[in-house]
Design an enzyme around this catalytic site. Structure first.
Site, PDB file in Angstrom:
ATOM      1  N   GLU A 259      50.371  25.219  23.422  1.00 38.38           N
ATOM      2  CA  GLU A 259      49.191  25.558  22.616  1.00 38.38           C
ATOM      3  C   GLU A 259      47.954  25.507  23.513  1.00 38.38           C
ATOM      4  OE1 GLU A 259      50.965  22.512  21.916  1.00 38.38           O
ATOM      5  OE2 GLU A 259      52.497  23.832  21.081  1.00 38.38           O
TER       6      GLU A 259
ATOM      7  N   ARG B 214      43.427  32.728  32.233  1.00 36.46           N
ATOM      8  CA  ARG B 214      44.534  33.438  31.576  1.00 36.46           C
ATOM      9  C   ARG B 214      45.350  32.443  30.776  1.00 36.46           C
ATOM     10  NH1 ARG B 214      43.947  38.476  31.119  1.00 36.46           N
ATOM     11  NH2 ARG B 214      46.173  38.673  30.705  1.00 36.46           N
TER      12      ARG B 214
ATOM     13  N   HIS C 173      38.960  21.298  31.020  1.00 35.29           N
ATOM     14  CA  HIS C 173      38.284  22.061  29.972  1.00 35.29           C
ATOM     15  C   HIS C 173      36.892  21.472  29.757  1.00 35.29           C
ATOM     16  CE1 HIS C 173      37.917  24.558  26.414  1.00 35.29           C
ATOM     17  NE2 HIS C 173      37.448  23.506  25.764  1.00 35.29           N
TER      18      HIS C 173
ATOM     19  N   GLU D 112      29.062  18.938  36.665  1.00 35.30           N
ATOM     20  CA  GLU D 112      28.934  17.842  37.637  1.00 35.30           C
ATOM     21  C   GLU D 112      29.973  16.754  37.382  1.00 35.30           C
ATOM     22  OE1 GLU D 112      25.225  15.491  38.532  1.00 35.30           O
ATOM     23  OE2 GLU D 112      24.386  17.486  38.196  1.00 35.30           O
TER      24      GLU D 112
HETATM   25  C1  GAR Z   1      34.775  25.101  34.424  1.00 32.22           C
HETATM   26  O1  GAR Z   1      33.690  24.689  33.633  1.00 32.22           O
HETATM   27  C2  GAR Z   1      36.090  24.831  33.710  1.00 32.22           C
HETATM   28  O2  GAR Z   1      36.076  23.653  32.950  1.00 32.22           O
HETATM   29  C3  GAR Z   1      36.165  26.033  32.809  1.00 32.22           C
HETATM   30  O3  GAR Z   1      35.726  27.109  33.614  1.00 32.22           O
HETATM   31  C4  GAR Z   1      34.812  26.610  34.588  1.00 32.22           C
HETATM   32  C5  GAR Z   1      35.322  27.024  35.942  1.00 32.22           C
HETATM   33  O4  GAR Z   1      34.380  26.717  36.935  1.00 32.22           O
HETATM   34  N1  GAR Z   1      37.499  26.230  32.340  1.00 32.22           N
HETATM   35  C6  GAR Z   1      37.770  26.707  31.136  1.00 32.22           C
HETATM   36  O5  GAR Z   1      36.913  27.037  30.333  1.00 32.22           O
HETATM   37  C7  GAR Z   1      39.247  26.821  30.821  1.00 32.22           C
HETATM   38  N2  GAR Z   1      39.436  26.949  29.411  1.00 32.22           N
HETATM   39  P1  GAR Z   1      34.813  26.680  38.451  1.00 32.22           P
HETATM   40  O6  GAR Z   1      35.545  28.001  38.755  1.00 32.22           O
HETATM   41  O7  GAR Z   1      33.525  26.604  39.194  1.00 32.22           O
HETATM   42  O8  GAR Z   1      35.700  25.498  38.668  1.00 32.22           O
END
Ligand code: GAR
Length: 217
Positions: A145, A93, A111, A174
Site C-alpha cells: 500500500e 513511481r 516521506h 532539513e
Molecule cells: C523529499 O522531500 C522526499 O521526502 C519526497 O520527495 C522529496 C525528494 O527530494 N518523497 C516523496 O514525496 C515520496 N512520496 P530529494 O530528491 O531532494 O531527496
C-alpha cells in the site's frame, strides 16, 4: 566489518541521496551506497552519485510495457550489483506489490509527513491545508500500500504562521537529511526488528526513532 550493500532509487534532485552518500563516506558508517538508479535521465541526483564515485543506471519507466516489467528491470539491476538493501530517495513511481514483497523488510522509503497522516503527493501542502501545527517526515519499511509500512524514524518540525508550501518543505527536508542516514545506520547495525506493523529499535539507541526539532531549529 562488512557494510550493508545498499541501492538507492531516485527521480529528482537527490538531496536525500546526498545525505546518505555523505554518511556512507565515513568508513565507520555500516552501510555503503553501491548503486543509484534513476527512472529519469535528467535527475540531478545522478551527478551526486557520480561525484561520490557510485555506479549509476537510468531505467526509464517509459521504456517498459507495464509496471511489472519496469519493476523486474529494477530488481535485476539491484541484484546484478549485489544490493542487499534498497532506499527510495525521492523515487516518484509506485512499486508493484510483487516488488514490495520481494524486498520486504529490505526496502525503505522517506516521506515528507508524519505518517499515517498525509500520504501521497504534495504531503506538505496537505499538512498546510489541514491546519496541522506540527508536521515532519517518516522513514518506513515499504509495504504494497502506498506510503504505508512499519515506521522506523520520524522527525517533527513546527508549522509556522506564514509558512507556504516551499517554506514548510524546506524545513522538513532539513530533518529528512538527518533521519534518513540515522534510519539506515540503525538497520545496518542490526538494531531494527519488525514485529507486525511495528518496529523495535534495540540497544542504547532504543528511543532514537523520534527526532524533534524546536521552532528555533
Ligand atoms: C523529499 O522531500 C522526499 O521526502 C519526497 O520527495 C522529496 C525528494 O527530494 N518523497 C516523496 O514525496 C515520496 N512520496 P530529494 O530528491 O531532494 O531527496
Amino acid at each position: 566489518m562488512a557494510r550493508l550493500k545498499t541501492g538507492a532509487l531516485i527521480s529528482g534532485s537527490g538531496t536525500n541521496l546526498q545525505a546518505l552518500l555523505d554518511a556512507a563516506a565515513s568508513p565507520d558508517y555500516p552501510a555503503e551506497i553501491t548503486l543509484v538508479i534513476s527512472n529519469k535521465a535528467d535527475a540531478p541526483g545522478l551527478a551526486r552519485a557520480e561525484k561520490a564515485g557510485v555506479a549509476t543506471q537510468v531505467i526509464d519507466h517509459r521504456d517498459y510495457a507495464d509496471r511489472a516489467a519496469f519493476d523486474a528491470a529494477l530488481d535485476s539491476a539491484l541484484k546484478a550489483a549485489a544490493c542487499e538493501f534498497v532506499c527510495l530517495a525521492g523515487f516518484m513511481r509506485l512499486l508493484t506489490p510483487a516488488f514490495a514483497e520481494a524486498w520486504r523488510d529490505r526496502l525503505i522509503n522517506i516521506h515528507p509527513a508524519l505518517l499515517p497522516s498525509f500520504k501521497g503527493l504534495d504531503a506538505q501542502a496537505q499538512a498546510l491545508a489541514a491546519g496541522a501545527r506540527i508536521s515532519g517526515c517518516t522513514v518506513h519499511f515499504v509495504r504494497p500500500e502506498m506510503d504505508a509500512g512499519p515506521i522506523i524514524v520520524q522527525g517533527a518540525v513546527p508549522v509556522l504562521e506564514g509558512d507556504d508550501e516551499a517554506a514548510l518543505a524546506a524545513r522538513i527536508l532539513e530533518v529528512e537529511h538527518r533521519i534518513y542516514p540515522l534510519a539506515l545506520r540503525l538497520i545496518a547495525d542490526g538494531r531494527v526488528s519488525v514485529a507486525g506493523d511495528r518496529v523495535r529499535i534495540t540497544g542504547a539507541e532504543g528511543d532514537a526513532g523520534a527526532v524533534l526539532i524546536s521552532p528555533s531549529g
